[in-house]
Design an enzyme around this catalytic site. Sequence first.
Site, PDB file in Angstrom:
ATOM      1  N   ASP A  79      40.200  24.528  42.294  1.00 10.94           N
ATOM      2  CA  ASP A  79      39.058  25.441  42.187  1.00 10.94           C
ATOM      3  C   ASP A  79      38.307  25.191  40.887  1.00 10.94           C
ATOM      4  O   ASP A  79      38.756  24.418  40.024  1.00 10.94           O
ATOM      5  CB  ASP A  79      39.508  26.907  42.294  1.00 10.94           C
ATOM      6  CG  ASP A  79      40.624  27.277  41.313  1.00 10.94           C
ATOM      7  OD1 ASP A  79      40.954  26.455  40.432  1.00 10.94           O
ATOM      8  OD2 ASP A  79      41.157  28.391  41.421  1.00 10.94           O
ATOM      9  N   ASN A 148      46.092  39.731  41.721  1.00 18.35           N
ATOM     10  CA  ASN A 148      45.749  40.408  42.987  1.00 18.35           C
ATOM     11  C   ASN A 148      46.228  39.605  44.202  1.00 18.35           C
ATOM     12  O   ASN A 148      45.818  39.886  45.325  1.00 18.35           O
ATOM     13  CB  ASN A 148      44.230  40.633  43.056  1.00 18.35           C
ATOM     14  CG  ASN A 148      43.447  39.329  42.972  1.00 18.35           C
ATOM     15  OD1 ASN A 148      44.032  38.250  42.942  1.00 18.35           O
ATOM     16  ND2 ASN A 148      42.127  39.438  42.939  1.00 18.35           N
ATOM     17  N   HIS A 150      45.706  36.339  44.683  1.00 18.47           N
ATOM     18  CA  HIS A 150      44.868  35.200  45.073  1.00 18.47           C
ATOM     19  C   HIS A 150      45.592  33.874  44.870  1.00 18.47           C
ATOM     20  O   HIS A 150      46.485  33.754  44.037  1.00 18.47           O
ATOM     21  CB  HIS A 150      43.496  35.236  44.387  1.00 18.47           C
ATOM     22  CG  HIS A 150      43.463  34.848  42.941  1.00 18.47           C
ATOM     23  ND1 HIS A 150      42.411  35.174  42.115  1.00 18.47           N
ATOM     24  CD2 HIS A 150      44.333  34.162  42.163  1.00 18.47           C
ATOM     25  CE1 HIS A 150      42.637  34.676  40.912  1.00 18.47           C
ATOM     26  NE2 HIS A 150      43.802  34.079  40.914  1.00 18.47           N
ATOM     27  N   GLU A 155      40.364  35.319  47.121  1.00 13.33           N
ATOM     28  CA  GLU A 155      40.630  36.693  46.724  1.00 13.33           C
ATOM     29  C   GLU A 155      41.075  37.506  47.948  1.00 13.33           C
ATOM     30  O   GLU A 155      40.941  37.046  49.092  1.00 13.33           O
ATOM     31  CB  GLU A 155      39.342  37.294  46.138  1.00 13.33           C
ATOM     32  CG  GLU A 155      38.766  36.501  44.948  1.00 13.33           C
ATOM     33  CD  GLU A 155      39.465  36.796  43.628  1.00 13.33           C
ATOM     34  OE1 GLU A 155      40.708  36.863  43.600  1.00 13.33           O
ATOM     35  OE2 GLU A 155      38.757  36.950  42.614  1.00 13.33           O
TER      36      GLU A 155
HETATM   37  P1  PGA Z   1      47.114  32.627  35.225  1.00 10.08           P
HETATM   38  O1  PGA Z   1      46.289  32.600  36.568  1.00 10.08           O
HETATM   39  O2  PGA Z   1      47.888  31.369  35.180  1.00 10.08           O
HETATM   40  O3  PGA Z   1      46.081  32.656  34.156  1.00 10.08           O
HETATM   41  O4  PGA Z   1      47.962  33.850  35.254  1.00 10.08           O
HETATM   42  C1  PGA Z   1      46.939  32.316  37.762  1.00 10.08           C
HETATM   43  C2  PGA Z   1      45.926  32.415  38.854  1.00 10.08           C
HETATM   44  O5  PGA Z   1      45.058  33.289  38.785  1.00 10.08           O
HETATM   45  O6  PGA Z   1      45.993  31.613  39.775  1.00 10.08           O
END
Ligand code: PGA
Length: 254
Positions: A79, A148, A150, A155
């Site tokens: 992404d 959340n 994702h 999302e």
């Molecule tokens: P993070 O993000 O490694 O900053 O916790 C993980 C994600 O949102 O995929």
Amino acid sequence: MTSGVITRTLDTGIHLRVVPASEFGSAAADLVQTMLRRKPNAVIGFPTGSTPLPMYQDLLRRQRQGTLDLTQMRAVMLDDYLGATGDDPVSFHNWLKREFFDPAGVGSDRLLRMPTDPEGIEEACQQYEERLQRLGGVDLQLLGLGLNGHIGFNEPGAAVDSRTHVVPLTATTTVANAAYWDSSRKVPEEGVTMGVGTILGARAIGLLVNGARKADILRSTLLGPIGPDVPASFLRNVADVQVIADQEAAALLP
Ligand code: PGA
């Protein structure tokens, strides 16, 4: 086996490996190394964020020590932010280059970059899917887990069969990611991401989860209902999924 490491297969078929926080990066790096031993030119999908950072550091350490060969690996991106072009500090491409691809010697000839230019983005997303196909598909897709639920920027509400596309980001995600750069850059409100269907099409998947703040969402991912409310729960629908969790993230698992 290292002391404190627990390996289990859940009834969904997901393999769970729980390790002390100090071994998290190396356990994640093992997924990459195992794949590259089997297939030196494997296509591997790489995420951005604080979660995979210790894995990148461990992979670079192994390469420096001569125990890991990254010279044939092909990399694809999970992404990025829509509009994050050039040297934009929020660009996931720039982050990955800095933290891993450049020091690992993975040049642009072995990297499939997520499109981020808003002009013609829909066509570019379709081309991204076509390029993944031409590479033969993804052998190993590595993922972080959003607070959340994702995966990539898919999302809550994401469709199980979605392909690479532009997504509006939720407040949870923009707030969580704002910490990554200084406040002079407005937090982007749209991302470009492999879809859930794209991710599930990988031949193997590694979900990396660390820290106490991820304990709740990891439990929902592995034990709650499978559905779009927690996009990561869709991983339970596919065969070859390894979850690497540190003990804090796994604290709420029975
Ligand atoms: P993070 O993000 O490694 O900053 O916790 C993980 C994600 O949102 O995929």
